[in-house]
Design a protein around this motif. Sequence first.
Motif, PDB file in Angstrom:
ATOM      1  N   LEU A 107       1.003  -1.327   0.049  1.00  0.00           N
ATOM      2  CA  LEU A 107      -0.103  -0.010  -0.059  1.00  0.00           C
ATOM      3  C   LEU A 107       0.887   1.415  -0.139  1.00  0.00           C
ATOM      4  O   LEU A 107       1.958   1.452   0.417  1.00  0.00           O
ATOM      5  CB  LEU A 107      -0.793   0.225   1.309  1.00  0.00           C
ATOM      6  CG  LEU A 107      -1.696  -1.349   1.440  1.00  0.00           C
ATOM      7  CD1 LEU A 107      -2.425  -1.237   2.667  1.00  0.00           C
ATOM      8  CD2 LEU A 107      -2.820  -1.463   0.451  1.00  0.00           C
ATOM      9  N   ASP A 113       0.911   5.666   4.595  1.00  0.00           N
ATOM     10  CA  ASP A 113       0.160   6.685   4.989  1.00  0.00           C
ATOM     11  C   ASP A 113       0.456   6.401   6.508  1.00  0.00           C
ATOM     12  O   ASP A 113       0.501   5.296   6.967  1.00  0.00           O
ATOM     13  CB  ASP A 113      -1.222   6.542   4.467  1.00  0.00           C
ATOM     14  CG  ASP A 113      -2.156   7.580   4.880  1.00  0.00           C
ATOM     15  OD1 ASP A 113      -1.731   8.444   5.678  1.00  0.00           O
ATOM     16  OD2 ASP A 113      -3.426   7.277   4.701  1.00  0.00           O
ATOM     17  N   LYS A 123      -0.554   2.648   8.057  1.00  0.00           N
ATOM     18  CA  LYS A 123      -1.815   2.562   7.951  1.00  0.00           C
ATOM     19  C   LYS A 123      -2.086   0.991   6.898  1.00  0.00           C
ATOM     20  O   LYS A 123      -1.212   1.019   5.953  1.00  0.00           O
ATOM     21  CB  LYS A 123      -2.781   3.554   7.453  1.00  0.00           C
ATOM     22  CG  LYS A 123      -2.847   4.545   8.442  1.00  0.00           C
ATOM     23  CD  LYS A 123      -3.863   5.729   7.639  1.00  0.00           C
ATOM     24  CE  LYS A 123      -3.928   6.767   8.660  1.00  0.00           C
ATOM     25  NZ  LYS A 123      -5.044   7.912   8.210  1.00  0.00           N
ATOM     26  N   THR A 124      -2.852   0.337   7.375  1.00  0.00           N
ATOM     27  CA  THR A 124      -3.214  -0.690   6.386  1.00  0.00           C
ATOM     28  C   THR A 124      -4.717  -0.959   6.139  1.00  0.00           C
ATOM     29  O   THR A 124      -5.418  -2.053   6.174  1.00  0.00           O
ATOM     30  CB  THR A 124      -2.947  -2.067   7.110  1.00  0.00           C
ATOM     31  OG1 THR A 124      -3.699  -2.219   8.520  1.00  0.00           O
ATOM     32  CG2 THR A 124      -1.461  -2.198   7.319  1.00  0.00           C
ATOM     33  N   ASN A 125      -5.219   0.183   5.835  1.00  0.00           N
ATOM     34  CA  ASN A 125      -6.689   0.523   5.261  1.00  0.00           C
ATOM     35  C   ASN A 125      -7.543  -0.410   6.275  1.00  0.00           C
ATOM     36  O   ASN A 125      -8.656  -0.755   5.781  1.00  0.00           O
ATOM     37  CB  ASN A 125      -6.766  -0.290   3.757  1.00  0.00           C
ATOM     38  CG  ASN A 125      -6.245   0.483   2.802  1.00  0.00           C
ATOM     39  OD1 ASN A 125      -6.047   1.568   2.820  1.00  0.00           O
ATOM     40  ND2 ASN A 125      -5.977  -0.177   1.692  1.00  0.00           N
ATOM     41  N   LYS A 126      -7.445  -0.128   7.580  1.00  0.00           N
ATOM     42  CA  LYS A 126      -8.294  -0.466   8.663  1.00  0.00           C
ATOM     43  C   LYS A 126      -8.345  -2.156   8.611  1.00  0.00           C
ATOM     44  O   LYS A 126      -9.401  -2.350   9.495  1.00  0.00           O
ATOM     45  CB  LYS A 126      -9.372   0.394   8.625  1.00  0.00           C
ATOM     46  CG  LYS A 126      -9.271   1.920   8.757  1.00  0.00           C
ATOM     47  CD  LYS A 126     -10.618   2.734   8.784  1.00  0.00           C
ATOM     48  CE  LYS A 126     -10.502   3.952   8.931  1.00  0.00           C
ATOM     49  NZ  LYS A 126     -11.625   4.818   8.801  1.00  0.00           N
ATOM     50  N   GLN A 172      -2.724  -7.512   5.473  1.00  0.00           N
ATOM     51  CA  GLN A 172      -2.031  -7.057   4.403  1.00  0.00           C
ATOM     52  C   GLN A 172      -0.557  -7.707   4.410  1.00  0.00           C
ATOM     53  O   GLN A 172      -0.084  -8.073   5.219  1.00  0.00           O
ATOM     54  CB  GLN A 172      -1.753  -5.539   4.467  1.00  0.00           C
ATOM     55  CG  GLN A 172      -3.137  -4.834   4.598  1.00  0.00           C
ATOM     56  CD  GLN A 172      -3.836  -4.745   3.192  1.00  0.00           C
ATOM     57  OE1 GLN A 172      -3.230  -5.148   2.184  1.00  0.00           O
ATOM     58  NE2 GLN A 172      -4.974  -4.146   3.293  1.00  0.00           N
TER      59      GLN A 172
END
Length: 567
Positions: A36, A39, A59-62, A66
């Motif tokens: 990703l 971020d 961040k891991t897109n919530k 991942q």
Amino acid sequence: MRVLVFVLLCCTVSVQAQLFAPANYPKGYFRNPLELAMDLSGNFGELRPNHYHMGLDLKTNKVENQLVHAAADGYISRIKIEPGGFGRAIYINHPNGFTTLYAHLNDFNPKLENWVKQQQYAKESWNVFLELTPGQFPVKQGDFLAYSGNTGGSQAPHLHFEIRRTADDVNVNPMLFGFPLADNTAPRILRLAVYDRMRSLYEQSPRLIPVKASGSNYSTTPALVKVSSPKVSFAITAFDTHTGSSNLNGIFEALLYVDNEAVIGFRMDNISYSDTRYLNAHIDYRTKSAGGAWLQHLSDLPGYVNSIYKQAKGDGAIDISDGAVHAVRIVVKDAYGNAATLDYSVQYDGTAVAPLVSTGKMFYPFMLDGFETEHCEFFIGERCLYDSVHIRYGQSANTHPQGISEVHTIGSSAIPLQESFLVRIQPNRSLTLQEQQHTVMQWYSGSKNDVQKVEWQNGWASARFRDFGSFRLVTDDIPPQINTPGLADGANLGKASRITFTVTDNLGRSKNVRTLLDGKWLRFTNDKGRTFIYRFDEKCLAGPHELTISAEDEAGNGTTKTIRFVR
């Protein structure tokens, strides 16, 4: 006039360069460990309870799971698995002299996961810290390491990523390594705080001054800050972010100038884990512990060892006893060089300094000193305190049903400690040998509490704690309780996927939890120190089984529970 301004600016730049040498780290050597785009939900040096944040939170897109990849060539040098802290973590040593760390992981790659499981069974411990040799698990940049998760001290799915110097294990700010993260936003300054440095920082509340912004330039309201102390210091609340992000992260650097001369500054460049608790010397601990804002001092407290501050002209406590108006500038920067400035003036109003009136004995940093009463003694070591402060003592009745001493209140929870201090208490009656063996010292402050097993010497019980508060002796003969909801003796678990249990204790401290299946150690996870979980695998085949769970508490009380089941 323009020539004068130019000369002043040149002088400022020159002194600033003496404070902090330019950061020189390999750019482009490490890749983003995620697939990703980078971020940040947290950055290096960000302020956390009792510690600096020592890496980047990506961040891991919530979501969890991942893919996490090696940031560069090297070899897996350490594996850590623990209930709190990092949870599940991988360390990689790289040939350029740095180590990267990846934390709060879920499963490792299959080969590594299988090896770690073997080590846990060999050591009969789920909680492990494993050292590996260079030939065991070499990696190339981009190799799959693990799935991201939310294990350990994590509060939400993300990847915690660190870069350390391999030789001394000191953490370095990853933002100095040229990762692909756009940042053209300047830090934000929210407030200014002024302190009377004629008295302890822990015996006052700061004067908070509002600031207003004009772009990245800030000023105070009023522009001239008049104070009633001839010696003052300052602190700020400030945050940083990066392009496209709304997260309020920590700042990288702050510099204090008085009358166009650099006085002091700090930089979040490299910090050791052995020094991370010194965050409590960097912030206004008293204000934060009372629910107030994060305030970062622009002064170096005397008890701050291996400080992040650099001094150019004193420690940041400014003498303004001359009554003149002094120009002050604070410059706040991020790791990319984006800067915000706060300009104001300060003046001593000539108020006569009132004599300090405070109860309690004065203690100082770097001095071993103590306090003794008939039934309580305490001793504060050289590296306990950050600033001099009066420590008050009080005694009250003990209402605990198993209490065997008075309650002794020492200091205030608003005074931080770097190292633990020694508390000695004499019980209020004679104890049997068995009672002594089951005596603990309990600390409490507000809703928080802790217990420590005591050591006995000449009828006195002693223990060490890292916080001031109230202390009392308690005898404890109640063993911890093993709770197995939904798992009764004789249960049929043929359709179950796992076994869970919890351990509770009347004083909140259990330890030495051990699980045996048919007499052999069985691995239960205990992420976040809450529920113990075993997921059925080849260690528990079809047929009848006997599970034995044992646990102890801090007072030495033990309990065992045996459950027979069929799978």
